[in-house]
Design a protein around this motif. Sequence first.
Motif, PDB file in Angstrom:
ATOM      1  N   ALA A 209       0.846  -1.200   0.000  1.00  0.00           N
ATOM      2  CA  ALA A 209       0.000   0.000   0.000  1.00  0.00           C
ATOM      3  C   ALA A 209       0.872   1.238   0.000  1.00  0.00           C
ATOM      4  CB  ALA A 209      -0.917  -0.010   1.219  1.00  0.00           C
TER       5      ALA A 209
ATOM      6  N   LEU B 220      -2.364   7.704   2.779  1.00  0.00           N
ATOM      7  CA  LEU B 220      -3.352   6.652   2.601  1.00  0.00           C
ATOM      8  C   LEU B 220      -4.468   6.777   3.631  1.00  0.00           C
ATOM      9  CD1 LEU B 220      -0.946   3.591   2.173  1.00  0.00           C
ATOM     10  CD2 LEU B 220      -1.997   4.966   0.370  1.00  0.00           C
TER      11      LEU B 220
ATOM     12  N   SER C  63      -6.997  10.693   4.494  1.00  0.00           N
ATOM     13  CA  SER C  63      -5.635  10.209   4.705  1.00  0.00           C
ATOM     14  C   SER C  63      -5.216  10.400   6.159  1.00  0.00           C
ATOM     15  CB  SER C  63      -4.662  10.955   3.796  1.00  0.00           C
ATOM     16  OG  SER C  63      -4.548  12.312   4.187  1.00  0.00           O
TER      17      SER C  63
ATOM     18  N   GLY D 104     -10.879  -2.733   2.609  1.00  0.00           N
ATOM     19  CA  GLY D 104     -11.173  -2.781   1.190  1.00  0.00           C
ATOM     20  C   GLY D 104     -12.199  -3.850   0.873  1.00  0.00           C
TER      21      GLY D 104
ATOM     22  N   THR E 199      -6.701  -4.338   0.481  1.00  0.00           N
ATOM     23  CA  THR E 199      -6.605  -4.245  -0.976  1.00  0.00           C
ATOM     24  C   THR E 199      -7.256  -2.972  -1.486  1.00  0.00           C
ATOM     25  OG1 THR E 199      -7.176  -5.354  -3.063  1.00  0.00           O
ATOM     26  CG2 THR E 199      -8.737  -5.578  -1.234  1.00  0.00           C
ATOM     27  N   ASP E 200      -6.768  -2.483  -2.616  1.00  0.00           N
ATOM     28  CA  ASP E 200      -7.445  -1.374  -3.296  1.00  0.00           C
ATOM     29  C   ASP E 200      -8.239  -1.875  -4.496  1.00  0.00           C
ATOM     30  OD1 ASP E 200      -5.409  -2.029  -5.044  1.00  0.00           O
ATOM     31  OD2 ASP E 200      -4.640   0.012  -5.272  1.00  0.00           O
TER      32      ASP E 200
ATOM     33  N   TYR F 213      -2.122  -4.233  -3.635  1.00  0.00           N
ATOM     34  CA  TYR F 213      -2.343  -2.861  -4.095  1.00  0.00           C
ATOM     35  C   TYR F 213      -1.684  -2.680  -5.457  1.00  0.00           C
ATOM     36  CZ  TYR F 213      -4.191  -1.469   0.423  1.00  0.00           C
ATOM     37  OH  TYR F 213      -4.980  -1.359   1.544  1.00  0.00           O
TER      38      TYR F 213
END
Length: 357
Positions: A21, A31, A38, A298, A312-313, A329
């Motif tokens: 990430a 992030l 963020s 995610g 995860t994105d 990611y």
Amino acid sequence: MTDTLVAVVLAGGTGTRLYPASRSDRPKQFLPLGGDRSLLAETVDRAGFADEVYVLTRPDLADQVREHAPSAGVLTEPEPKDTGPALAYAAHRVREQVGDCTLVCLPSDHHIEGEGATDGSGLGTSERASPASSDFAGTMTDAAAVAAETDSLVTVGVEPTRPETGYGYVKPGDERTTDGGRTYHPVETFTEKPDQGAAMRYRHHGYYWNAGMFAWTPDAFLREAADSELAPLLDALDAGDPDRGFAAVDPVSVDYAVMEATDDAALVPATFEWDDLGAWDAVERVLDADDDGNAVLGDAVTIDAENTVVATDGHASVVGVEDLVVASYGDRTLVVPKNQAQRVREVVAELEDEGLF
């Protein structure tokens, strides 16, 4: 205490243990981990109790800092060389720009439980949080008051909730009270990251976690730093040549360079819940886990999985596993046993050698 309270937020690092990430061009402070904004944006908001807020970063991240924290001033150090040079540079620059003040120094990538920690009031120092305040703003203003009244370097200590081997520890002396009614402890010793047995002993004997949050006046910090390996940097800063100063010193943490050596360190206990979000196993401490102990950040599906962190994105599915970290990611995926999450730095070191980080 001085009339002006300045918060300095450190945002020049990368957060390598949260790879993939966090990458060299997308450090973890940018992030949103478990929230909509963020970590940097949340930290700057959290610092709203201060009269002025600066973010210290490296030049190539300055534009991103301005996007995430448009209300803060931006300071750029010539190059990242850990927290020792960074905080010396910040103290010198803020003293030039603001004058007589007290600094609170905050990492940009920590999790503080309960984001109602700022009042954003802009109140004068005498009107700020009382010694009895039980939140982030209260603790930090107490720390700043102790720093100004005692001319000491104050670290904010967090009471351990587990025998953590990934943090440094601070041994406090007997409690004292300033003339203004703020309580603090002289620091007896700073201790580096211990093994499991020592961590258990430290917790039992009343040590605090060293959370990397500090308060001091610029004069006090620069006085102590002048007797350390940071002296060449200070000489160059006085001469108006920060590039030369950074070239003259090696990377070093403020703990090692200054805090462990000074006789004028004090500790103010935190009255808030804290986590440094240093590695993937920390995610499960700040997210609600499902009935099987899985913490998901995610979009993910878990089937017959237990005590696993999935981040995860995009989308990730895990089946029939336990006690893992699965982080995916972009075009990068990491799988590691949860109890070895600190070893992600080994992956990053190899990627850096290959120019792939």
